[in-house]
Design an enzyme around this catalytic site. Sequence first.
Site, short mmCIF file in Angstrom:
data_model
loop_
_atom_site.label_atom_id
_atom_site.label_comp_id
_atom_site.label_asym_id
_atom_site.label_seq_id
_atom_site.Cartn_x
_atom_site.Cartn_y
_atom_site.Cartn_z
N ARG A 1 -10.83 -48.51 5.95
CA ARG A 1 -11.89 -47.77 5.24
C ARG A 1 -12.89 -47.20 6.25
O ARG A 1 -13.33 -46.05 6.11
CB ARG A 1 -12.58 -48.70 4.25
CG ARG A 1 -13.65 -48.01 3.44
CD ARG A 1 -14.22 -48.95 2.39
NE ARG A 1 -15.14 -48.24 1.54
CZ ARG A 1 -16.31 -48.69 1.20
NH1 ARG A 1 -16.72 -49.89 1.60
NH2 ARG A 1 -17.11 -47.99 0.44
N HIS B 1 -15.54 -42.79 8.77
CA HIS B 1 -16.46 -42.57 9.89
C HIS B 1 -15.85 -42.06 11.19
O HIS B 1 -16.60 -41.76 12.12
CB HIS B 1 -17.22 -43.86 10.18
CG HIS B 1 -18.03 -44.34 9.03
ND1 HIS B 1 -19.13 -43.65 8.56
CD2 HIS B 1 -17.89 -45.42 8.22
CE1 HIS B 1 -19.64 -44.30 7.53
NE2 HIS B 1 -18.89 -45.37 7.30
N LYS C 1 -21.56 -38.80 -2.08
CA LYS C 1 -22.12 -39.80 -1.18
C LYS C 1 -23.31 -39.14 -0.50
O LYS C 1 -23.20 -38.05 0.07
CB LYS C 1 -21.08 -40.27 -0.16
CG LYS C 1 -21.58 -41.39 0.72
CD LYS C 1 -20.51 -41.95 1.63
CE LYS C 1 -21.07 -43.10 2.45
NZ LYS C 1 -20.10 -43.58 3.43
N ASN D 1 -23.51 -39.73 5.29
CA ASN D 1 -22.37 -40.30 6.02
C ASN D 1 -22.40 -39.80 7.46
O ASN D 1 -22.84 -38.69 7.73
CB ASN D 1 -21.04 -39.89 5.36
CG ASN D 1 -19.89 -40.69 5.92
OD1 ASN D 1 -19.79 -41.89 5.71
ND2 ASN D 1 -19.01 -40.02 6.66
N THR D 2 -21.92 -40.64 8.36
CA THR D 2 -21.84 -40.29 9.77
C THR D 2 -20.39 -40.31 10.22
O THR D 2 -19.68 -41.29 9.97
CB THR D 2 -22.66 -41.29 10.62
OG1 THR D 2 -24.03 -41.23 10.20
CG2 THR D 2 -22.57 -40.96 12.10
N HIS E 1 -17.85 -51.75 9.32
CA HIS E 1 -18.98 -51.19 8.57
C HIS E 1 -19.90 -50.41 9.50
O HIS E 1 -20.20 -50.88 10.59
CB HIS E 1 -19.75 -52.33 7.88
CG HIS E 1 -21.02 -51.88 7.22
ND1 HIS E 1 -21.02 -51.15 6.06
CD2 HIS E 1 -22.31 -52.06 7.56
CE1 HIS E 1 -22.28 -50.90 5.71
NE2 HIS E 1 -23.09 -51.44 6.61
N PHE E 2 -20.32 -49.23 9.05
CA PHE E 2 -21.31 -48.45 9.81
C PHE E 2 -22.67 -48.87 9.30
O PHE E 2 -23.00 -48.67 8.13
CB PHE E 2 -21.08 -46.95 9.57
CG PHE E 2 -21.89 -46.08 10.48
CD1 PHE E 2 -21.34 -45.62 11.67
CD2 PHE E 2 -23.19 -45.73 10.16
CE1 PHE E 2 -22.09 -44.82 12.52
CE2 PHE E 2 -23.95 -44.94 11.02
CZ PHE E 2 -23.39 -44.48 12.20
#
Length: 148
Positions: A36, A41, A69, A72-73, A145-146
């Site tokens: 994910r 990302h 969303k 987001n990066t 996770h970011f």
Amino acid sequence: MMALQRINSLLVLLLLTLLGLGLGQPSFNPDRMYQRFLRQHVDPRETGGNDSYCNLMMQRRKMTSYQCKRFNTFIHEDIWNIRSICSTANIQCKNGQMNCHEGVVKVTDCKETGGSRAPNCRYRAAASTRRVVIACEGNPEVPVHFDK
């Protein structure tokens, strides 16, 4: 009647045992979280995006299917460079966990402009090289996770 109470007691005991073993709870899967993270990302082929890049990538990576969303990066580095961030010193994540790590990478931040509706969400892009914080899990540790 007594036999029914005994069966109920055994069923409750079995359920509590299974919950205690974690079989009744969803298991944390670092590999699924890693996949994910990659989808949401990582884009090593680009060096920096514009608004069109964000509009296309957010849709292509399935972050506009049901709702837009908001932010987001995308990280524009080789996955091995990103994974190497996991070997830096642990720092505290926003949620208080101590499994975050920081590094400096090339990114495109995509911010939803407001007023657009899924799946045709509209984004404003900002490309830069900056410090990021990612959470890592597993053995070997991989980004899952970011954080920021």
